[in-house]
Design an enzyme around this catalytic site. Structure first.
Site, PDB file in Angstrom:
ATOM      1  CE  LYS A 162      11.257  53.908-135.226  1.00 16.50           C
ATOM      2  NZ  LYS A 162      10.508  55.174-134.982  1.00 16.50           N
ATOM      3  CE  LYS A 176      12.762  61.387-133.683  1.00 14.23           C
ATOM      4  NZ  LYS A 176      11.861  60.386-134.276  1.00 14.23           N
ATOM      5  CG  ASP A 218       9.066  62.486-133.214  1.00 13.47           C
ATOM      6  OD1 ASP A 218       9.103  61.311-133.590  1.00 13.47           O
ATOM      7  OD2 ASP A 218       8.910  62.792-132.012  1.00 13.47           O
ATOM      8  CG  ASN A 262       1.031  61.947-138.279  1.00  5.69           C
ATOM      9  OD1 ASN A 262       1.802  60.995-138.286  1.00  5.69           O
ATOM     10  ND2 ASN A 262       0.357  62.332-139.354  1.00  5.69           N
ATOM     11  CB  SER A 283      10.488  59.087-144.498  1.00  9.73           C
ATOM     12  OG  SER A 283       9.685  59.965-143.736  1.00  9.73           O
TER      13      SER A 283
HETATM   14  P1  NDP Z   1       1.923  64.740-132.603  1.00 10.26           P
HETATM   15  O1  NDP Z   1       2.607  65.962-132.127  1.00 10.26           O
HETATM   16  O2  NDP Z   1       1.162  64.776-133.862  1.00 10.26           O
HETATM   17  O3  NDP Z   1       0.949  64.191-131.467  1.00 10.26           O
HETATM   18  C1  NDP Z   1       1.418  63.855-130.204  1.00 10.26           C
HETATM   19  C2  NDP Z   1       0.255  63.432-129.332  1.00 10.26           C
HETATM   20  O4  NDP Z   1       0.753  62.875-128.127  1.00 10.26           O
HETATM   21  C3  NDP Z   1      -0.641  64.599-128.932  1.00 10.26           C
HETATM   22  O5  NDP Z   1      -1.940  64.142-128.754  1.00 10.26           O
HETATM   23  C4  NDP Z   1      -0.015  65.034-127.617  1.00 10.26           C
HETATM   24  O6  NDP Z   1      -0.918  65.700-126.766  1.00 10.26           O
HETATM   25  C5  NDP Z   1       0.403  63.718-127.007  1.00 10.26           C
HETATM   26  N1  NDP Z   1       1.601  63.934-126.181  1.00 10.26           N
HETATM   27  C6  NDP Z   1       2.829  64.321-126.607  1.00 10.26           C
HETATM   28  N2  NDP Z   1       3.679  64.469-125.596  1.00 10.26           N
HETATM   29  C7  NDP Z   1       2.973  64.189-124.497  1.00 10.26           C
HETATM   30  C8  NDP Z   1       3.300  64.146-123.135  1.00 10.26           C
HETATM   31  N3  NDP Z   1       4.539  64.453-122.677  1.00 10.26           N
HETATM   32  N4  NDP Z   1       2.321  63.788-122.279  1.00 10.26           N
HETATM   33  C9  NDP Z   1       1.077  63.492-122.715  1.00 10.26           C
HETATM   34  N5  NDP Z   1       0.710  63.507-124.014  1.00 10.26           N
HETATM   35  C10 NDP Z   1       1.636  63.849-124.875  1.00 10.26           C
HETATM   36  O7  NDP Z   1       3.074  63.630-132.663  1.00 10.26           O
HETATM   37  P2  NDP Z   1       3.083  62.241-133.474  1.00 10.26           P
HETATM   38  O8  NDP Z   1       1.727  61.666-133.523  1.00 10.26           O
HETATM   39  O9  NDP Z   1       3.831  62.454-134.723  1.00 10.26           O
HETATM   40  O10 NDP Z   1       4.024  61.349-132.533  1.00 10.26           O
HETATM   41  C11 NDP Z   1       3.500  60.527-131.495  1.00 10.26           C
HETATM   42  C12 NDP Z   1       4.514  59.451-131.139  1.00 10.26           C
HETATM   43  O11 NDP Z   1       4.789  58.638-132.291  1.00 10.26           O
HETATM   44  C13 NDP Z   1       5.884  59.953-130.668  1.00 10.26           C
HETATM   45  O12 NDP Z   1       6.402  59.026-129.728  1.00 10.26           O
HETATM   46  C14 NDP Z   1       6.734  59.876-131.934  1.00 10.26           C
HETATM   47  O13 NDP Z   1       8.106  59.779-131.649  1.00 10.26           O
HETATM   48  C15 NDP Z   1       6.184  58.592-132.549  1.00 10.26           C
HETATM   49  N6  NDP Z   1       6.395  58.405-133.977  1.00 10.26           N
HETATM   50  C16 NDP Z   1       6.002  59.356-134.880  1.00 10.26           C
HETATM   51  C17 NDP Z   1       6.172  59.132-136.225  1.00 10.26           C
HETATM   52  C18 NDP Z   1       5.686  60.085-137.261  1.00 10.26           C
HETATM   53  O14 NDP Z   1       5.805  59.781-138.442  1.00 10.26           O
HETATM   54  N7  NDP Z   1       5.103  61.223-136.896  1.00 10.26           N
HETATM   55  C19 NDP Z   1       6.839  57.913-136.720  1.00 10.26           C
HETATM   56  C20 NDP Z   1       7.141  56.958-135.688  1.00 10.26           C
HETATM   57  C21 NDP Z   1       6.932  57.215-134.374  1.00 10.26           C
HETATM   58  P3  NDP Z   1      -0.876  67.315-126.670  1.00 10.26           P
HETATM   59  O15 NDP Z   1      -1.281  67.800-128.017  1.00 10.26           O
HETATM   60  O16 NDP Z   1      -1.804  67.652-125.585  1.00 10.26           O
HETATM   61  O17 NDP Z   1       0.562  67.645-126.353  1.00 10.26           O
HETATM   62  O1  2IT Z   2      10.176  58.091-135.073  1.00 11.92           O
HETATM   63  C1  2IT Z   2      10.103  58.088-136.313  1.00 11.92           C
HETATM   64  O2  2IT Z   2      10.324  57.064-136.970  1.00 11.92           O
HETATM   65  C2  2IT Z   2       9.713  59.326-136.994  1.00 11.92           C
HETATM   66  N1  2IT Z   2       9.421  60.313-136.330  1.00 11.92           N
HETATM   67  C3  2IT Z   2       9.704  59.381-138.494  1.00 11.92           C
HETATM   68  C4  2IT Z   2      11.079  59.622-139.034  1.00 11.92           C
HETATM   69  C5  2IT Z   2      11.158  59.875-140.522  1.00 11.92           C
HETATM   70  O3  2IT Z   2      12.280  60.159-140.962  1.00 11.92           O
HETATM   71  O4  2IT Z   2      10.163  59.781-141.233  1.00 11.92           O
END
Ligand code: NDP
Ligand code: 2IT
Length: 445
Positions: free
Chosen positions: A114, A126, A166, A241, A377
């Site tokens: 990525k 990670k 994350d 997020n 980032s």
């Molecule tokens: P958050 O913690 O902000 O939100 C996660 C969301 O997904 C919540 O609504 C949560 O529900 C739900 N969720 C998490 N785990 C589970 C599970 N095991 N079963 C069902 N629902 C689940 O995380 P992010 O939005 O930051 O991350 C979401 C995804 O995006 C992840 O895969 C992450 O790796 C990926 N990602 C994030 C980035 C970032 O910049 N933040 C960048 C790139 C990818 P609940 O609150 O009920 O647990």
């Molecule tokens: O999965 C991802 O790319 C992230 N959670 C963000 C990583 C970062 O360094 O901003």
């Protein structure tokens, strides 16, 4: 899989027994690399692929902390410094009870490719912990973060390893982690963490970047086939997020976003999601989606079910790994889905991804579609290095340009290696070539 890669994959399975998600992520990449190995046998001869599958360094440590009742709690934390061929290790920290080495390694492995796709100088890493922030007070989260950083700080540095957020790690946690790093090292090293608050070196648009980027990537895929997201019925999974800002950008581009979810179920709102309400519940109150349906007449909450049983034209899985399976994929295809972009990391099972591709649905894999978060980032690191702070408009313009570049790199590599329109192959091949060439240049290290 190409026969010259099969024995490597056997080694990965044997060396990393029980790490199911890591096996899945490696298999997907190796399955794309057959045509590359035919053209460039040197990558196998020089063990580049074998080296890529073995992290440069893996840390596992104890995190003891005291809860509000005075009881001592013990968690386990990880940092996998996977590959530094292109730059310092870069990738988020996840706090979720499901975290174990296999999840951290799958995420770290994905992150290598990525990060290469962004075109920015960042390696892959990670980390995370099995700590569950749900229901914990701010004071408990602070003590946990301080304890975690008391070990992790010695492995970090703006030129060494730069974590971010994350699942379960957002601005609050990054603030506590940064404070403890600063205190222990006696250095104001802004670029050691990203996703910081705006008051102390964070970047504008970092919060929005992953979700916005996912929709920009989706729009690029649609535009390449003469279509657009405007006017389309969209469903997102998750309500964290990534999900919230994917929904926001889709709405900005004229889409009708009708559903989102959390681990308790999903809501459908035929009037279109009210993002102010969603943000108030999820970002401010850290509440549950049931509260959304209670506050809004047009919405209905479905407990314990998957949002992927709803129909949509564009599906944006933004929650977690393996949340969308073959049966749900077939259902979405039957209901007329035309594009799927992974805002989360590996949310579609391999069988689901194959169904989308076989049925001609545009499919953007996570390492391409969600690259906007880590890319921004890297822009935060640039701002910190130059002691500068950019406007939201300029930063979003950079993000948009980067996402168009990611799309272009995938499309060109897919064409060049005889698989036009296959963004999985394109993403894997293009990023592999860049990392592999850097590794060859550095010799056997
Ligand atoms: P958050 O913690 O902000 O939100 C996660 C969301 O997904 C919540 O609504 C949560 O529900 C739900 N969720 C998490 N785990 C589970 C599970 N095991 N079963 C069902 N629902 C689940 O995380 P992010 O939005 O930051 O991350 C979401 C995804 O995006 C992840 O895969 C992450 O790796 C990926 N990602 C994030 C980035 C970032 O910049 N933040 C960048 C790139 C990818 P609940 O609150 O009920 O647990
Ligand atoms: O999965 C991802 O790319 C992230 N959670 C963000 C990583 C970062 O360094 O901003």
């Amino acid at each position: 899989m190409h026969e010259r890669l099969e024995s490597h994959f056997e080694t990965v399975l044997a060396r990393n027994a029980g790490e199911r998600e890591f096996h899945q992520a490696v298999r997907e990449v190796l399955e794309s690399l057959g045509p590359v190995v035919d053209k460039h046998p040197e990558y196998v001869d020089q063990a580049v692929i074998e080296r890529l599958c073995e992290p440069e360094r893996q840390l596992i440590f104890r995190v003891p902390w005291t809860d509000d009742q005075g009881r001592v709690q013990v968690n386990r934390a990880f940092r996998v410094e996977f590959n530094s061929a292109l730059g310092p290790y870069k990738g988020g920290l996840r706090f979720h009870p499901s975290v174990y080495l296999g999840i951290v390694k799958f995420l770290g492995f994905e992150q290598i490719f990525k990060n290469a796709l962004t075109g920015l100088p960042i390696g892959g890493g990670k980390g995370g912990s099995d700590f569950d922030p749900k229901g914990r007070s701010d004071a408990e989260v602070m003590r946990f973060c301080q304890s975690l950083m008391t070990e992790l700080y010695r492995h970090l540095g703006e030129y060494t390893d730069v974590p971010a957020g994350d699942i379960g790690v957002g601005e609050r946690e990054i603030g506590y982690l940064f404070g403890q790093y600063k205190r222990i090292t006696n250095r104001y090293e802004s670029g050691v963490l990203t996703g910081k608050g705006l008051a102390y070196g964070g970047s504008r648009m970092r919060k929005e970047a992953t979700g916005y980027g996912t929709v920009i990537f989706t729009e690029e895929m649609l535009a390449a086939t003469g279509r657009s997201i405007s006017g389309r019925r969209v469903a997102v999974s998750g309500s964290g997020n990534v999900a919230i800002y994917a929904a926001e950008k889709a709405i900005q581009l004229g889409a009708h976003v009708v559903a989102c979810s959390d681990s308790g179920g999903y809501v459908v709102d035929e009037a279109g999601l009210d993002l102010d309400l969603l943000r108030e519940i999820k970002e401010v109150r850290r509440g549950r989606l049931t509260e959304y349906a209670e506050a809004r007449g047009s919405a209905r909450h479905v407990a314990g079910a998957s949002v992927w049983s709803e129909s949509c034209e564009v599906a944006l899985p933004c929650a977690t790994q393996n949340e969308l399976d073959a049966e749900q994929a077939a259902g979405l295809v039957g209901n007329g889905v035309i594009a799927v972009a992974e805002g989360a990391n590996m949310p579609c099972t391999p069988e689901a991804a194959r169904i989308f591709q076989d049925k001609g649905v545009l499919f953007g894999p996570g390492k391409a579609a969600n690259a906007g978060g880590v890319a921004t980032s890297a822009l935060e690191m640039q701002q910190n290095a130059s002691r500068d702070s950019w406007s939201a408009a300029y930063t979003e313009e950079r993000l948009t340009r980067i996402m168009k570049g990611v799309h272009e790199r995938c499309a060109v590599a897919a064409d060049e290696y005889g698989q036009p329109g296959n963004y999985v192959a394109g993403a894997n091949i293009s990023s592999f070539l860049q990392v592999a060439d850097a590794m060859l240049s550095h010799g056997v290290i």
